[in-house]
Design an enzyme around this catalytic site. Sequence first.
Site, PDB file in Angstrom:
ATOM      1  CE  LYS A 192      -2.302  -0.735   3.655  1.00 29.69           C
ATOM      2  NZ  LYS A 192      -3.118  -0.341   4.821  1.00 29.69           N
ATOM      3  NE  ARG A 267      -6.580   0.820  11.380  1.00 32.23           N
ATOM      4  CZ  ARG A 267      -5.646   0.063  10.835  1.00 32.23           C
ATOM      5  NH1 ARG A 267      -5.943  -1.182  10.504  1.00 32.23           N
ATOM      6  NH2 ARG A 267      -4.444   0.536  10.618  1.00 32.23           N
ATOM      7  NE  ARG A 306       7.439  -4.969   5.924  1.00 32.70           N
ATOM      8  CZ  ARG A 306       6.189  -4.515   5.937  1.00 32.70           C
ATOM      9  NH1 ARG A 306       5.741  -3.803   4.906  1.00 32.70           N
ATOM     10  NH2 ARG A 306       5.379  -4.799   6.925  1.00 32.70           N
ATOM     11  NE  ARG A 312       6.815  -3.387  11.228  1.00 35.45           N
ATOM     12  CZ  ARG A 312       5.702  -3.008  10.612  1.00 35.45           C
ATOM     13  NH1 ARG A 312       5.774  -2.150   9.593  1.00 35.45           N
ATOM     14  NH2 ARG A 312       4.548  -3.495  10.982  1.00 35.45           N
ATOM     15  NE  ARG A 324       1.222  -7.410  11.080  1.00 34.37           N
ATOM     16  CZ  ARG A 324       2.410  -7.251  10.490  1.00 34.37           C
ATOM     17  NH1 ARG A 324       3.404  -8.094  10.754  1.00 34.37           N
ATOM     18  NH2 ARG A 324       2.584  -6.271   9.629  1.00 34.37           N
TER      19      ARG A 324
END
Length: 371
Positions: A192, A267, A306, A312, A324
């Site tokens: 995104k 959301r 990533r 992360r 998620r």
Amino acid sequence: MIKLHDKYFKPFISEGEILAAVKKMADTIAEDYKGEVPIFVGVLNGSFMFVSDFLKAYQHPCEVSFVRLSSYQGLTSTGIVETLLDVPENIEGRSVIILEDIIDTGRTVRKLIDIFSETNVKDFKIATMFYKSDVYSGEYDIDYFGMKIEDKFIVGYGLDYNELGRNLKEVYQINQRHMINLVLFGKPGAGKGTQASFLKEKYNLKHISTGDVFRFNIKNGTELGKLAKSYIDKGELVPDEVTINMLQDEVEKNADASGFIFDGFPRTTAQAKALDDFLVSKQMKIDATIALEANDEVLIQRLLERGKVSGRSDDQDEDKIRYRFEEYNEKTAPLKDYYDAQGKFHSVNGIGSIEDITSRLAKVIEELQEA
């Protein structure tokens, strides 16, 4: 671009173009009334600049007076023309030329005809600086005009928007671009952020990431940031109203944008409705919601790669990634139904090169622009 009250206006006609048109009209009228001393009657308030420039260009004997009519409020005509200042005296047997700032529907023309038909003038004609011939009723002849223009609201050179803008030397046209407002969906790793960066450059869109907006407000200690932090510190969800107010600030700070990409909000269906209500208050709307669709297994591998670079922790644990995804599916499903019911939901294949995905998104946007 200029702002008057709540509207934006873009340059339309330059001062030089206006003055050239005024001189040409003055020369034509001077030739028609050679040997006479006509009375020029300006229609206030709008014609004051036009009358001033016209008389400077008309270097022959003449007299000048004014009437005052009114029919506009804001951007639209009320349809009722009021006479606020009567016609001048001692015009019997004289040639009268009305100097109007603009003629569109013809309501003020009709009122002027009614007024002067009750007098014993030798003859009277109508001259206007700006002439919207496409919407003029055609009931009476317009004898002289400076420029024909399209039927869009203008300000400047005596014309106003709620009394602002009359003193501008140039003419500005209301900025009614076809804005494209998008909601961008996508699971973590769908790209995104990358695609939003390309789209905002390509279409002059402002990318509004809810996460970025929250961080900015909290870091800079804005009133909304302090309010949001007070809920976060108590472990509570930030109310939708606070988020909407932050988004409103972002929209108003970027009024020159050709549209917005909303990322991370809404959301929930309640948030989608709140966003719709806010945009309606700004005479805007969501044009499309676009979901970047990708196979879970492909995205998991993408996120794990990533995570090696970003560090992360939530990109380094496959179980956390799958959780998620489940959370995304639960939240997005009702939103898909909400926007699908409005005919605004679009699904785009999010697998492939960045350029290919951008091209797929661009096809959706360009179809919206052509609609």
